[in-house]
Design an enzyme around this catalytic site. Structure first.
Site, mmCIF file in Angstrom:
data_model
loop_
_atom_site.group_PDB
_atom_site.id
_atom_site.type_symbol
_atom_site.label_atom_id
_atom_site.label_comp_id
_atom_site.label_asym_id
_atom_site.label_seq_id
_atom_site.Cartn_x
_atom_site.Cartn_y
_atom_site.Cartn_z
ATOM 1 N N LYS A 1 -14.015 19.424 -50.616
ATOM 2 C CA LYS A 1 -15.054 18.420 -50.386
ATOM 3 C C LYS A 1 -15.837 18.722 -49.119
ATOM 4 O O LYS A 1 -17.020 18.421 -49.035
ATOM 5 C CB LYS A 1 -14.425 17.021 -50.305
ATOM 6 C CG LYS A 1 -14.188 16.437 -51.689
ATOM 7 C CD LYS A 1 -13.740 14.994 -51.620
ATOM 8 C CE LYS A 1 -12.246 14.909 -51.498
ATOM 9 N NZ LYS A 1 -11.731 13.538 -51.564
ATOM 10 N N GLU B 1 -9.429 10.002 -51.836
ATOM 11 C CA GLU B 1 -9.958 9.546 -50.560
ATOM 12 C C GLU B 1 -11.468 9.420 -50.745
ATOM 13 O O GLU B 1 -12.105 10.376 -51.204
ATOM 14 C CB GLU B 1 -9.632 10.582 -49.473
ATOM 15 C CG GLU B 1 -9.958 10.066 -48.103
ATOM 16 C CD GLU B 1 -9.766 11.103 -46.998
ATOM 17 O OE1 GLU B 1 -9.108 12.125 -47.228
ATOM 18 O OE2 GLU B 1 -10.319 10.859 -45.920
ATOM 19 N N ARG C 1 -2.970 22.916 -57.946
ATOM 20 C CA ARG C 1 -4.344 22.429 -58.042
ATOM 21 C C ARG C 1 -5.190 23.401 -58.851
ATOM 22 O O ARG C 1 -4.848 24.567 -59.016
ATOM 23 C CB ARG C 1 -4.942 22.164 -56.669
ATOM 24 C CG ARG C 1 -5.080 23.342 -55.737
ATOM 25 C CD ARG C 1 -5.935 22.991 -54.513
ATOM 26 N NE ARG C 1 -5.538 21.747 -53.864
ATOM 27 C CZ ARG C 1 -6.409 20.790 -53.502
ATOM 28 N NH1 ARG C 1 -7.694 20.928 -53.714
ATOM 29 N NH2 ARG C 1 -5.994 19.714 -52.897
HETATM 30 P P1 ATP Z 1 -10.409 18.205 -51.313
HETATM 31 O O1 ATP Z 1 -9.560 19.357 -50.929
HETATM 32 O O2 ATP Z 1 -11.490 18.529 -52.265
HETATM 33 O O3 ATP Z 1 -10.890 17.408 -50.137
HETATM 34 P P2 ATP Z 1 -8.368 16.259 -51.655
HETATM 35 O O4 ATP Z 1 -7.057 16.591 -52.238
HETATM 36 O O5 ATP Z 1 -8.407 16.041 -50.199
HETATM 37 O O6 ATP Z 1 -9.443 17.287 -52.157
HETATM 38 P P3 ATP Z 1 -8.350 13.592 -52.614
HETATM 39 O O7 ATP Z 1 -9.459 12.635 -52.694
HETATM 40 O O8 ATP Z 1 -7.246 13.304 -51.646
HETATM 41 O O9 ATP Z 1 -8.997 14.998 -52.314
HETATM 42 O O10 ATP Z 1 -7.748 13.865 -54.063
HETATM 43 C C1 ATP Z 1 -7.327 12.857 -54.912
HETATM 44 C C2 ATP Z 1 -6.323 13.401 -55.876
HETATM 45 O O11 ATP Z 1 -6.884 14.489 -56.605
HETATM 46 C C3 ATP Z 1 -5.114 13.924 -55.153
HETATM 47 O O12 ATP Z 1 -3.958 13.477 -55.844
HETATM 48 C C4 ATP Z 1 -5.256 15.409 -55.215
HETATM 49 O O13 ATP Z 1 -4.019 16.025 -55.251
HETATM 50 C C5 ATP Z 1 -6.038 15.609 -56.516
HETATM 51 N N1 ATP Z 1 -6.821 16.826 -56.446
HETATM 52 C C6 ATP Z 1 -7.754 17.146 -55.530
HETATM 53 N N2 ATP Z 1 -8.229 18.389 -55.748
HETATM 54 C C7 ATP Z 1 -7.581 18.874 -56.826
HETATM 55 C C8 ATP Z 1 -7.624 20.107 -57.551
HETATM 56 N N3 ATP Z 1 -8.448 21.108 -57.199
HETATM 57 N N4 ATP Z 1 -6.825 20.240 -58.626
HETATM 58 C C9 ATP Z 1 -6.006 19.249 -58.997
HETATM 59 N N5 ATP Z 1 -5.911 18.063 -58.359
HETATM 60 C C10 ATP Z 1 -6.688 17.874 -57.288
HETATM 61 MG MG MG Z 2 -6.530 14.467 -49.887
#
Ligand code: ATP
Ligand code: MG
Length: 563
Positions: free
Chosen positions: A275, A39, A265
């Site tokens: 984020k 995102e 994760r």
């Molecule tokens: P955040 O919690 O930091 O906002 P998010 O999952 O909302 O992270 P996205 O931009 O949706 O952020 O993430 C893109 C991809 O990266 C998704 O497939 C998510 O599952 C993966 N991802 C995000 N954070 C992690 C993590 N700590 N470890 C492994 N994969 C991750």
């Molecule tokens: Mg997300």
């Protein structure tokens, strides 16, 4: 003569690779198509790197494709700056989507049509409860929810209302479109989840064309299916959303149904990964920006001097599992150090200079000595370094009262100057306050190159020639968080000693042309890289990593004083 062919040792496959192997063997799929779906609401962090290495790595291994797809359905938090930084960071990590760049917002029209199909099938309805009412109708983990009084609106009324929602007839929040599934489902995600909401926000790609935006859980499966994704890999918190993912695809006219697979994760000690919290650090000014070298973002790590290969090796080492856990930051640093040890050229830089006069070295004379650039990589050759009567050594390498196992310099003691000569300390000069400001030494002309071992000396010091040394600034970094884990109060958890700026450091002149991003090992001091702020007349270096594992000590301290 027969030679035994060595069988390459196969790393054990993780559960995702096992699923893919089975799907290929059973011809469920002819090849794989996966995606990385960020995102664009922040910069990528090391957690994302785990997902990038997994998805793009699978595409490479199985000769498949990995799409880069922006999940841009929440315009309130999304920006073009993030779209650009994300692409830059994926490339920097060493991966390529080979033209397969997609945006969920490109599917807005199709998503709308599929929603209309759900309404026509009696599987979606327009709800007009207020957000608070909707919450109370939802029930809890232990109590079922209640049906909304609007749940039985006719298909015709729903179609009409949904169209008018799109056309901007209603204020934000007046209505939502919901899936009609089961308000009593034990899985809260299936209690008539929202599919669309009215939100008048400018979108970075579609502008003001839409005031109706689809929800993530509705958009994601359809985007996957439209792109022909075979395996939709996400993190564990989406496990409970999988039934909804499958429900959406089962109930619309689409012929692709990707398999959602969840993995744990990445969490790291001494930093944060959400984020939202990272944005808070940036906006509050606790760090200088998303690329502050203390940040766990890829932009921060790049600026700090972390290498793509080091990060990839780390991600390979931690592997992919179903069990959530926390990885020690020191492990990441270990892989960075390992990569830099192979690739970084060595230089001599004195961080806290102490002047040394070599009394028996002819006044006005200088000489050129040879120094290898990287003993780990002979192809990097040698450089020349100049030696003279007046040099600087590290202040911490001298002790007037030396403890027992002190192999560095002290009165009467002999040490080796790296690549140069043996020197012996003859006299200590102090200022009025008693501070040591200069040493008088003699050198042994027979020990040129520092290698003629007539007598063994245990200590080897780095040094610079006073006549040619150039001043540089060095920034040393400590962990972002004081403790292994952040509490709820981010700001109080920050490590006040996370940044130490050292000015007046002295470097050998070969560093004058060092360009931002270049990596070095400063002999005996650590791995450093040239900061993006660095200018030829004001050189700035970031400490990428210490030479040895400083984290081990930290973890030990934490274990002794649990907070
Ligand atoms: P955040 O919690 O930091 O906002 P998010 O999952 O909302 O992270 P996205 O931009 O949706 O952020 O993430 C893109 C991809 O990266 C998704 O497939 C998510 O599952 C993966 N991802 C995000 N954070 C992690 C993590 N700590 N470890 C492994 N994969 C991750
Ligand atoms: Mg997300």
């Amino acid at each position: 003569m027969e030679t035994q062919a060595s069988v390459p040792s196969q790393a054990p496959k993780d559960f995702i690779r096992e699923i893919i192997d089975e799907d290929l063997q059973s011809h469920t799929h002819q090849g794989i198509v996966v995606r990385f779906p960020p995102e664009p609401n922040g910069y990528l962090h090391i957690g994302h790197a785990k997902s990038i290495c997994l998805n793009f790595g699978l595409a490479q291994e199985y000769n498949g494709r990995c799409h880069l797809r922006f999940d841009d359905t929440n315009p309130a938090k999304e920006e073009l700056e993030y779209v650009e930084s994300i692409q830059q960071d994926v490339k920097w990590l060493g991966f390529d989507w080979n033209g397969h760049l997609f945006f969920a917002s490109d599917y807005f029209e199709k998503l709308y049509d599929f929603a209309t199909e759900l309404i026509e099938k009696g599987l979606a309805y327009v709800d007009s409860l207020s957000p608070d009412e909707m919450k109370s109708y939802r029930g809890t983990l232990t109590e079922p929810g209640k049906n909304s009084p609007y749940r039985d609106r006719s298909v015709a009324e729903n179609l009409d209302l949904f169209k008018r929602m799109k056309e901007g007839e209603f204020p934000d929040g007046a209505h939502v479109l919901r899936a009609k599934i089961d308000m009593a489902s034990p899985n809260l995600n299936l209690r008539d989840p929202a599919l669309y909401r009215i939100k008048r926000t400018h979108h970075h790609r579609t502008g003001d064309a839409w005031c109706l935006y689809p929800m993530y859980d509705y958009t994601h499966p359809i985007s996957d299916a439209l792109e022909g994704i075979t395996h939709s890999i996400c993190t564990l918190e989406f496990e409970d959303h999988r039934p909804l993912y499958d429900w959406v695809l089962k109930n619309i006219s689409i012929h692709c149904h990707p398999q959602q697979i969840e993995f744990a994760r990445l969490n790291l000690t001494h930093t944060v990964m959400s984020k939202r919290k990272l944005l808070e650090l940036v906006t509050s000014g606790a760090v200088t920006g998303w690329d502050d070298p203390r940040m766990p973002t890829l932009a921060g790590m790049r600026r700090r001097g972390y290498t793509p290969a080091g990060i990839r090796n780390f991600c390979a080492a931690i592997g992919v599992t179903k069990a959530n856990g926390v990885v020690e930051y020191g492990l990441l640093e270990h892989f960075i150090r390992e990569d830099l040890n192979r690739t970084a050229e060595r230089r001599m830089v004195v961080l806290k200079p102490l002047k040394v006069i070599i009394e028996n070295y002819p006044e006005g004379q200088t000489e050129e000595l040879r120094a290898d650039n990287n003993p780990e990589d002979p192809t990097t050759g040698e450089r020349s370094i100049s030696f003279g009567r007046e040099i600087y050594i590290e202040h911490d390498d001298f002790r007037e009262e030396a403890p027992k196992k002190w192999f560095r310099l002290s009165p009467g003691k002999e040490v080796r100057l790296k690549h140069a000569y043996y020197v012996t300390c003859r006299e200590v000069i102090k200022d009025a306050s008693g501070e040591v400001v200069e040493l008088r030494c003699t050198y042994d002309p027979e020990s040129r190159g520092g290698t003629t071992d007539k007598r063994p000396v245990k200590g080897t010091l780095h040094w610079v020639n006073a006549q040619h040394a150039i001043p540089v600034t060095v920034r040393n970094y400590g962990p972002l968080l004081r403790d292994a884990q952040a509490g709820s109060e981010m700001v109080s958890a920050l490590n006040p000693e996370s940044l130490e700026v050292m000015t007046g450091c002295l470097a050998e002149p070969s560093l004058a042309s060092a360009a931002p991003g270049q990596h070095y090992q400063f002999l005996r001091m650590g791995y450093y890289s040239v900061d993006s702020d660095s200018r030829p007349d004001a050189l700035v270096f970031n400490r990428t990593a210490t030479l040895k594992d400083a984290w081990a000590r930290l973890e030990k301290r934490d274990a002794q004083n649990p907070s």
